[in-house]
Design a protein around this motif. Structure first.
Motif, PDB file in Angstrom:
ATOM      1  N   ASN A 303      -4.613  -5.630 -21.271  1.00 47.63           N
ATOM      2  CA  ASN A 303      -3.905  -4.480 -20.733  1.00 47.63           C
ATOM      3  C   ASN A 303      -2.670  -5.174 -19.901  1.00 47.63           C
ATOM      4  O   ASN A 303      -2.200  -4.021 -19.379  1.00 47.63           O
ATOM      5  N   TYR A 304      -2.484  -6.184 -19.763  1.00 48.26           N
ATOM      6  CA  TYR A 304      -1.324  -6.922 -18.769  1.00 48.26           C
ATOM      7  C   TYR A 304       0.035  -6.162 -19.370  1.00 48.26           C
ATOM      8  O   TYR A 304       0.572  -6.410 -20.358  1.00 48.26           O
ATOM      9  N   PRO A 305       0.663  -5.271 -18.273  1.00 47.97           N
ATOM     10  CA  PRO A 305       2.009  -4.766 -18.551  1.00 47.97           C
ATOM     11  C   PRO A 305       2.989  -5.796 -18.442  1.00 47.97           C
ATOM     12  O   PRO A 305       4.121  -5.399 -19.136  1.00 47.97           O
ATOM     13  N   GLY A 306       3.128  -6.791 -17.602  1.00 46.42           N
ATOM     14  CA  GLY A 306       4.305  -7.738 -17.205  1.00 46.42           C
ATOM     15  C   GLY A 306       4.140  -7.895 -15.826  1.00 46.42           C
ATOM     16  O   GLY A 306       3.166  -7.550 -15.081  1.00 46.42           O
ATOM     17  N   HIS A 307       4.802  -8.705 -15.187  1.00 43.90           N
ATOM     18  CA  HIS A 307       4.900  -9.267 -13.860  1.00 43.90           C
ATOM     19  C   HIS A 307       5.496  -8.110 -12.850  1.00 43.90           C
ATOM     20  O   HIS A 307       6.311  -7.634 -13.134  1.00 43.90           O
ATOM     21  N   LEU A 308       4.559  -8.027 -11.757  1.00 46.05           N
ATOM     22  CA  LEU A 308       5.001  -7.195 -10.589  1.00 46.05           C
ATOM     23  C   LEU A 308       5.783  -7.597  -9.576  1.00 46.05           C
ATOM     24  O   LEU A 308       5.609  -8.754  -9.283  1.00 46.05           O
ATOM     25  N   ARG A 309       6.640  -6.996  -9.081  1.00 46.24           N
ATOM     26  CA  ARG A 309       7.519  -7.482  -7.732  1.00 46.24           C
ATOM     27  C   ARG A 309       7.489  -6.452  -6.787  1.00 46.24           C
ATOM     28  O   ARG A 309       7.559  -5.344  -7.132  1.00 46.24           O
ATOM     29  N   PHE A 310       6.878  -6.801  -5.628  1.00 47.52           N
ATOM     30  CA  PHE A 310       6.945  -5.623  -4.659  1.00 47.52           C
ATOM     31  C   PHE A 310       8.017  -5.826  -3.298  1.00 47.52           C
ATOM     32  O   PHE A 310       8.396  -7.161  -3.076  1.00 47.52           O
ATOM     33  N   VAL A 311       8.399  -5.005  -3.030  1.00 46.83           N
ATOM     34  CA  VAL A 311       9.363  -4.757  -1.819  1.00 46.83           C
ATOM     35  C   VAL A 311       8.949  -3.794  -0.798  1.00 46.83           C
ATOM     36  O   VAL A 311       8.660  -2.885  -0.856  1.00 46.83           O
ATOM     37  N   ALA A 312       8.673  -4.438   0.447  1.00 45.62           N
ATOM     38  CA  ALA A 312       8.271  -3.881   1.430  1.00 45.62           C
ATOM     39  C   ALA A 312       9.066  -2.650   2.034  1.00 45.62           C
ATOM     40  O   ALA A 312      10.456  -2.713   2.128  1.00 45.62           O
ATOM     41  N   THR A 313       8.574  -1.610   2.171  1.00 45.11           N
ATOM     42  CA  THR A 313       9.238  -0.274   2.941  1.00 45.11           C
ATOM     43  C   THR A 313       8.274   0.290   3.763  1.00 45.11           C
ATOM     44  O   THR A 313       7.071  -0.123   3.938  1.00 45.11           O
ATOM     45  N   ALA A 314       8.546   1.761   3.899  1.00 45.10           N
ATOM     46  CA  ALA A 314       7.569   2.521   4.677  1.00 45.10           C
ATOM     47  C   ALA A 314       7.723   3.921   4.186  1.00 45.10           C
ATOM     48  O   ALA A 314       9.079   4.261   3.992  1.00 45.10           O
ATOM     49  N   ALA A 315       6.761   4.697   4.181  1.00 48.00           N
ATOM     50  CA  ALA A 315       6.841   6.134   3.973  1.00 48.00           C
ATOM     51  C   ALA A 315       6.006   6.663   4.732  1.00 48.00           C
ATOM     52  O   ALA A 315       4.835   6.815   4.775  1.00 48.00           O
ATOM     53  N   ASN A 316       6.327   8.120   5.271  1.00 44.20           N
ATOM     54  CA  ASN A 316       5.593   8.981   6.087  1.00 44.20           C
ATOM     55  C   ASN A 316       4.844   8.188   7.058  1.00 44.20           C
ATOM     56  O   ASN A 316       3.829   8.414   7.616  1.00 44.20           O
ATOM     57  N   ARG A 317       5.610   7.274   7.817  1.00 45.36           N
ATOM     58  CA  ARG A 317       5.020   6.313   8.919  1.00 45.36           C
ATOM     59  C   ARG A 317       3.946   5.540   8.553  1.00 45.36           C
ATOM     60  O   ARG A 317       3.163   5.076   9.484  1.00 45.36           O
ATOM     61  N   GLN A 318       3.851   5.161   7.102  1.00 44.20           N
ATOM     62  CA  GLN A 318       2.771   4.609   6.597  1.00 44.20           C
ATOM     63  C   GLN A 318       3.437   3.200   5.880  1.00 44.20           C
ATOM     64  O   GLN A 318       4.361   3.413   5.325  1.00 44.20           O
ATOM     65  N   PRO A 319       2.745   2.078   5.985  1.00 36.43           N
ATOM     66  CA  PRO A 319       3.180   0.794   5.388  1.00 36.43           C
ATOM     67  C   PRO A 319       3.338   1.292   3.659  1.00 36.43           C
ATOM     68  O   PRO A 319       2.546   1.983   3.095  1.00 36.43           O
ATOM     69  N   ALA A 320       4.208   0.793   3.015  1.00 38.42           N
ATOM     70  CA  ALA A 320       4.356   0.921   1.528  1.00 38.42           C
ATOM     71  C   ALA A 320       5.058  -0.066   0.882  1.00 38.42           C
ATOM     72  O   ALA A 320       5.837  -0.829   1.776  1.00 38.42           O
ATOM     73  N   VAL A 321       5.088  -0.213  -0.497  1.00 35.51           N
ATOM     74  CA  VAL A 321       5.811  -1.173  -1.138  1.00 35.51           C
ATOM     75  C   VAL A 321       6.365  -0.495  -2.357  1.00 35.51           C
ATOM     76  O   VAL A 321       6.002   0.470  -3.000  1.00 35.51           O
ATOM     77  N   ALA A 322       7.751  -0.639  -2.560  1.00 34.73           N
ATOM     78  CA  ALA A 322       8.312  -0.409  -3.962  1.00 34.73           C
ATOM     79  C   ALA A 322       7.913  -1.389  -4.758  1.00 34.73           C
ATOM     80  O   ALA A 322       7.831  -2.541  -4.775  1.00 34.73           O
ATOM     81  N   VAL A 323       7.420  -0.602  -6.133  1.00 37.57           N
ATOM     82  CA  VAL A 323       6.887  -1.726  -6.962  1.00 37.57           C
ATOM     83  C   VAL A 323       7.762  -1.754  -8.187  1.00 37.57           C
ATOM     84  O   VAL A 323       8.190  -0.911  -8.664  1.00 37.57           O
ATOM     85  N   TYR A 324       8.252  -3.142  -8.647  1.00 38.64           N
ATOM     86  CA  TYR A 324       8.929  -3.131  -9.734  1.00 38.64           C
ATOM     87  C   TYR A 324       8.175  -3.968 -11.113  1.00 38.64           C
ATOM     88  O   TYR A 324       7.327  -4.710 -10.819  1.00 38.64           O
ATOM     89  N   LEU A 325       8.564  -3.743 -12.077  1.00 39.65           N
ATOM     90  CA  LEU A 325       7.786  -4.259 -13.122  1.00 39.65           C
ATOM     91  C   LEU A 325       8.601  -5.105 -14.286  1.00 39.65           C
ATOM     92  O   LEU A 325       9.886  -4.399 -14.621  1.00 39.65           O
TER      93      LEU A 325
END
Length: 372
Positions: A303-325
């Motif tokens: 099921n592997y779709p490809g390599h993921l890359r994360f960029v740290a961010t924040a949303a609604n005062r919660q830790p978050a990551v933008a996800v790139y494929l």
């Protein structure tokens, strides 16, 4: 379609940058129809009003429209402003009533768990994907709010009466719970608990009695206690992700980068959940989330779709990551979505994974170079 007040962008910078207050001369100019004075004074409160409308509606996009509607209504009825309250209070009255009207026409905002069974496809053999189909675009999803915009609401010399956006009144869990309140209870809870208004001021804004406000507030708080996760009843005061949460976020990103199932599992509470709007897909519990992770993260998985890359961010005062494929053969990483994490006592208790359809306000680049 959003509407604009004439001149509101052109004239706002001069006054807001010099810390202009609501003095009688400015208010007289507003009532007399001075576009520059109105635009400058109203612009001071645009971001505060946007957060208020977002809390009321659960939608970043609808909040944009309601703020524009608020300012247009205020401009059209400027001659009726008598100065018996602050201009800010008058704008909040208009915005709250506009939101109440909108809520009569629109259904409540939802998260996946409100409408979908848990773990679709979790029991499928490795190599078989659940048939997700096209996401149902017509569903009114709860939308995330970028922290970079919440930070701009904080008080400054130019806006000393701005209210710090505390995380306990902007987190996704709070916003999901508040959707179950009737509109007027919702307004009262936000005015009293999020904005710190007195019962008297709240009653004045809603044109009701103090007794009615207090009664509605009790009912709203009771509903919130029933709807919020039990651990959320003991919120710590905070305005941004803590150092501990940022540490968990870094470990979360590292586990994905190394395709380390054990490291990912070690970050999760046993009762953790993951939801994926706008797909009708959510996973309940550490084991189900580990299955999901293992199914898609390792290059040897069918099921592997490809390599993921994360960029740290924040949303609604919660830790978050933008996800790139980056799929095989592609020379760029492409924006896939955003994961917002809830962290409790050093462990992830929930992940809400938003698709690109709900991320317009974040200003994220659509692609990243493969060598970045």
């Amino acid at each position: 379609m959003a509407v604009s007040v004439p001149g509101i962008r052109q004239y706002s910078r001069t006054v807001t940058s010099t810390g202009q207050t609501e003095d009688s001369a400015v208010l007289a100019a507003v009532r007399a129809g001075n576009q520059a004075a109105f635009a400058a004074l109203a612009e001071r409160y645009r971001r505060q009003l946007h957060v208020h409308c977002y809390r009321m509606l659960g939608s970043f996009e609808d909040a944009e429209d309601l703020v524009q509607e608020t300012l247009l209504r205020a401009w059209r009825s400027r001659a009726t402003f008598q100065g018996r309250s602050l201009f800010r209070t008058w704008l909040y009255r208009i915005a709250t009533n506009a939101c109440l009207n909108a809520l009569q026409r629109a259904p409540r905002r939802i998260l996946v768990a409100d409408v979908a069974p848990r773990d679709p496809g979790a029991e499928l053999p490795v190599g078989e994907r659940p048939d997700l189909g096209a996401p149902p675009a017509e569903l009114p999803w709860l939308q995330p709010y970028p922290d970079q915009l919440l930070d701009k609401v904080a008080p400054s010399d130019a806006e000393p009466d701005a209210v710090v956006v505390a995380r306990e009144t902007i987190e996704l869990a709070y916003l999901a719970a508040i959707q179950y309140l009737p509109p007027r209870q919702r307004a009262i809870l936000i005015l009293r608990d999020a904005l710190g208004w007195s019962a008297k001021d709240t009653a004045g804004l809603l044109e009701t009695s103090v007794a009615s406000v207090n009664s509605a507030l009790q009912r709203a708080r009771s509903t919130m206690r029933a709807r919020l996760p039990a651990r959320r009843l003991d919120w710590a005061q905070a305005t941004r992700p803590t150092d501990d949460e940022q540490s968990v976020l870094r470990r979360f990103m590292d586990a994905h980068d190394r395709a380390d199932v054990a490291a990912f599992a070690a970050l999760l509470r046993e009762d953790a959940r993951q939801a994926m709007p706008p797909h009708l897909l959510w996973y309940d519990g550490r084991e189900a989330m580990m299955t999901l992770f293992a199914r898609y993260i390792h290059p040897t998985s069918p099921n592997y779709p490809g390599h993921l890359r994360f960029v740290a961010t924040a949303a609604n005062r919660q830790p978050a990551v933008a996800v790139y494929l980056r799929r095989e053969g592609d020379d760029r990483y492409r924006l896939l979505g955003l994961n917002a994490l809830e962290v409790e006592e050093g462990l992830v208790s929930a992940i809400t994974s938003f698709g690109v359809e709900l991320l317009g306000a974040f200003g994220l680049p659509q692609t990243l170079p493969a060598d970045r």
